[in-house]
Design a protein around this motif. Sequence first.
Motif, short mmCIF file in Angstrom:
data_model
loop_
_atom_site.label_atom_id
_atom_site.label_comp_id
_atom_site.label_asym_id
_atom_site.label_seq_id
_atom_site.Cartn_x
_atom_site.Cartn_y
_atom_site.Cartn_z
N GLY A 150 17.89 -13.53 -3.05
CA GLY A 150 16.45 -13.57 -3.26
C GLY A 150 15.66 -14.07 -2.06
N ARG A 151 16.30 -14.19 -0.90
CA ARG A 151 15.60 -14.67 0.29
C ARG A 151 15.18 -13.51 1.18
NH1 ARG A 151 20.28 -18.66 1.63
NH2 ARG A 151 20.08 -20.16 -0.06
N ALA A 152 14.01 -13.63 1.76
CA ALA A 152 13.52 -12.61 2.68
C ALA A 152 14.09 -12.85 4.07
CB ALA A 152 11.99 -12.65 2.73
N PHE A 153 14.16 -11.78 4.89
CA PHE A 153 14.51 -11.92 6.29
C PHE A 153 13.27 -11.65 7.13
CE2 PHE A 153 15.15 -7.48 5.20
CZ PHE A 153 14.68 -6.79 6.29
N ASP A 154 13.40 -11.79 8.42
CA ASP A 154 12.27 -11.56 9.33
C ASP A 154 11.98 -10.06 9.41
OD1 ASP A 154 10.44 -11.34 11.36
OD2 ASP A 154 11.70 -12.29 12.90
N HIS A 155 10.96 -9.62 8.72
CA HIS A 155 10.68 -8.19 8.64
C HIS A 155 10.23 -7.59 9.97
CE1 HIS A 155 10.08 -8.38 3.98
NE2 HIS A 155 11.34 -8.34 4.34
N SER A 156 9.87 -8.42 10.94
CA SER A 156 9.51 -7.86 12.25
C SER A 156 10.71 -7.20 12.92
CB SER A 156 8.96 -8.97 13.15
OG SER A 156 9.97 -9.89 13.51
N LEU A 157 11.92 -7.54 12.47
CA LEU A 157 13.13 -6.94 13.02
C LEU A 157 13.22 -5.44 12.68
CD1 LEU A 157 15.69 -9.75 12.18
CD2 LEU A 157 14.69 -9.25 14.41
N ILE A 158 12.53 -5.01 11.65
CA ILE A 158 12.58 -3.59 11.25
C ILE A 158 12.04 -2.71 12.36
CG2 ILE A 158 11.67 -1.89 9.62
CD1 ILE A 158 11.63 -4.16 7.53
N ASP A 159 10.90 -3.06 12.93
CA ASP A 159 10.32 -2.27 14.02
C ASP A 159 11.21 -2.30 15.25
OD1 ASP A 159 8.12 -1.57 12.52
OD2 ASP A 159 6.93 -3.27 13.18
N ALA A 160 11.82 -3.45 15.51
CA ALA A 160 12.64 -3.59 16.72
C ALA A 160 13.88 -2.70 16.67
CB ALA A 160 13.05 -5.05 16.90
N ALA A 161 14.34 -2.40 15.47
CA ALA A 161 15.61 -1.69 15.34
C ALA A 161 15.48 -0.17 15.36
CB ALA A 161 16.30 -2.11 14.04
N LYS A 162 14.26 0.36 15.22
CA LYS A 162 14.06 1.81 15.22
C LYS A 162 15.04 2.51 14.26
CE LYS A 162 12.19 2.02 19.90
NZ LYS A 162 12.03 0.56 20.06
N ILE A 163 14.80 2.31 12.98
CA ILE A 163 15.75 2.74 11.95
C ILE A 163 15.68 4.25 11.74
CG2 ILE A 163 16.50 2.38 9.58
CD1 ILE A 163 15.11 -0.32 9.67
N ARG A 164 16.86 4.89 11.81
CA ARG A 164 16.96 6.34 11.65
C ARG A 164 17.47 6.72 10.26
NH1 ARG A 164 19.34 4.52 16.04
NH2 ARG A 164 21.43 4.82 15.19
N VAL A 165 18.09 5.79 9.56
CA VAL A 165 18.65 6.04 8.23
C VAL A 165 17.63 5.58 7.19
CG1 VAL A 165 20.56 5.47 6.67
CG2 VAL A 165 20.97 5.65 9.13
N PRO A 166 17.40 6.35 6.13
CA PRO A 166 16.47 5.88 5.08
C PRO A 166 16.89 4.51 4.56
CG PRO A 166 17.14 8.15 4.67
CD PRO A 166 18.00 7.65 5.79
N PHE A 167 15.93 3.62 4.39
CA PHE A 167 16.31 2.25 4.03
C PHE A 167 15.47 1.70 2.88
CE2 PHE A 167 12.89 1.68 7.08
CZ PHE A 167 12.20 0.54 6.64
N PHE A 168 16.15 0.86 2.09
CA PHE A 168 15.52 0.05 1.06
C PHE A 168 15.29 -1.34 1.64
CE2 PHE A 168 17.79 3.22 -1.39
CZ PHE A 168 17.01 3.43 -2.54
N LEU A 169 14.21 -1.97 1.24
CA LEU A 169 13.95 -3.37 1.58
C LEU A 169 14.26 -4.23 0.37
CD1 LEU A 169 10.62 -3.85 3.58
CD2 LEU A 169 12.93 -4.52 4.23
N ALA A 170 14.94 -5.35 0.59
CA ALA A 170 15.26 -6.27 -0.50
C ALA A 170 15.16 -7.70 0.03
CB ALA A 170 16.68 -6.01 -1.01
N GLY A 171 15.19 -8.65 -0.88
CA GLY A 171 15.17 -10.05 -0.49
C GLY A 171 13.77 -10.64 -0.54
N GLY A 172 13.55 -11.52 -1.50
CA GLY A 172 12.27 -12.21 -1.58
C GLY A 172 11.12 -11.38 -2.09
N LEU A 173 11.40 -10.20 -2.64
CA LEU A 173 10.32 -9.35 -3.14
C LEU A 173 9.98 -9.71 -4.59
CD1 LEU A 173 11.42 -5.89 -1.70
CD2 LEU A 173 9.81 -7.54 -0.73
#
Length: 204
Positions: free
Chosen positions: A136-159
Amino acid sequence: MSAKIKLCGMFRECDIDYINEAMPDYVGFIVMFPKSHRNIDLDAALRLKSRLSPEIKSVAVSVNAPVEQFAEFAKSGAAELLQCHGSEDADYIARLRGLTGVPIIKAIKVTCAEDIERAQELGADFLLLDGGTGNGRAFDHSLIDAAKIRVPFFLAGGLTPENIRQTVRDFLPYGVDLSSGIETDKLKDRNKILTAVREVRNAF
């Protein structure tokens, strides 16, 4: 287009009734992971799946489960997708796909952008980016932009129903995943389920 919504950790028949009322896209069953109070066996998963609206896809979620036993949840029809929430590698994912032919979600504990980069090489159909193993803990969501994600992704943690709409707007994930955020005293809460789905559907 609105994000998909996955609600995880159903283990009671009334949970499925709440899900059928709310109509998310996916519902998750925790299996072969007795540490979780949400854990269910194959018979329970089949029973709950039979109660589930056919428009909602079922996902079996486990942690480092023996691949042949985990595959049975898909082969039996209890799950239409499988989610690996441990240290499963590319070989494990390939074996699981070979046994079942169903889409596979790989959950990742995100501590840095490299975690996301490496996960994209595992061959999963979807990633699930989390702050831990269902804590149930969130991570640093700014890392999403840094990683340039090519695979479809779900976000979880702290929502939660309170923050889910803004999260969808800010990060445009393929989907979002909630479990503890839709619970009260470790049990699924009908009002929180209905609110969470409504917030995602109305994000844009």
